[in-house]
Design a protein around this motif. Sequence first.
Motif, PDB file in Angstrom:
ATOM      1  N   ALA A 151      -9.118  -0.124   7.043  1.00 22.73           N
ATOM      2  CA  ALA A 151      -8.190   0.195   5.952  1.00 22.73           C
ATOM      3  C   ALA A 151      -8.600  -0.447   4.629  1.00 22.73           C
ATOM      4  O   ALA A 151      -7.769  -0.630   3.754  1.00 22.73           O
ATOM      5  CB  ALA A 151      -6.775  -0.254   6.323  1.00 22.73           C
ATOM      6  N   ASN A 154      -9.783   3.206   2.243  1.00 19.16           N
ATOM      7  CA  ASN A 154      -9.109   4.504   2.285  1.00 19.16           C
ATOM      8  C   ASN A 154      -7.612   4.376   2.500  1.00 19.16           C
ATOM      9  O   ASN A 154      -6.947   5.344   2.835  1.00 19.16           O
ATOM     10  CB  ASN A 154      -9.735   5.361   3.403  1.00 19.16           C
ATOM     11  N   ALA A 155      -7.072   3.175   2.302  1.00 20.63           N
ATOM     12  CA  ALA A 155      -5.631   2.978   2.486  1.00 20.63           C
ATOM     13  C   ALA A 155      -4.866   3.689   1.376  1.00 20.63           C
ATOM     14  O   ALA A 155      -5.295   3.704   0.219  1.00 20.63           O
ATOM     15  CB  ALA A 155      -5.301   1.492   2.482  1.00 20.63           C
ATOM     16  N   THR A 224      -3.861   5.449   6.172  1.00 19.03           N
ATOM     17  CA  THR A 224      -5.056   5.864   5.443  1.00 19.03           C
ATOM     18  C   THR A 224      -5.034   7.385   5.345  1.00 19.03           C
ATOM     19  O   THR A 224      -4.222   8.051   5.990  1.00 19.03           O
ATOM     20  CB  THR A 224      -6.366   5.402   6.108  1.00 19.03           C
TER      21      THR A 224
END
Length: 277
Positions: A151, A154-155, A224
């Motif tokens: 994470a 791309n969180a 995500t």
Amino acid sequence: MRKIIPMLTIICLLMAAPLFAANLTLPPELGATARILKTERDGLWEKSLIVQLPERRHLLSTSDGIINGLGAINHSAHPLLWKKLAVELATKLQCGGKTYEQQRKGMIANKLGLQPADLTLVGTAADMDNLAVVTKQFPPFTVTALVTAGAKSNALRAGVDEGTNIEPSDPPAGTINIIVLTNARLTDGALARAVVTITEAKTTALEDLKVTSSYTKGVQATGTGTDSVIVVSGTTGPKVTYSGGHSRIGDLIAKAVHQAVLEALEKQNGFKLKKKP
């Protein structure tokens, strides 16, 4: 007459023979086996968690919907391999990530003596060596969560961060993949409700770790952009029509997922719970 295999398929299937298959121990009540198959492609690692079932069961997968399947796969590949596949797709040179995943599923199905439609697969760039496996039990129920999680890049926060693609075009740089197995005989409705419970538990783990959005500064992440879930119904436990938080099975699912996400994110990204003063 010789069968002609398209060059695209040949390119996509280029990979080394299996390097190692590690077996995992699952509670016997689940009636399932799990192992990790390790291979290489273009000198980069590939690792597939394969959960195999002795008989057909209802599975709900965010990749394939509800299937009457014989197994579930969480496939991880080196981040550089996903990036290479994305470039290949953009330049139309080779197969791209989606086709690669389908070819991987076909290879594993062939190895198991099954058809690709018997399996469901989700993909990630998180290292399968950082897999977290957590089991929670309260007789007569058993639940096991198998989670890989990344994470850092791309969180996002649902409802705040913007989505711009019709279909995903980027490699899964950060992904939380969750497979939940239970001995309970889940109805289709209970399978669907379990996804809600799983998502809530994942989000609370992110909140507990104070993981923030990669796109909006200082905002708490809820997941995500590429998370996936697979829920596998059992055959020997009680029939369950509701798997929300007020039910015993929902409570077990939530606790197993919450703990597994915490463990997986610590292994993969180094996120740790802050100690209370």
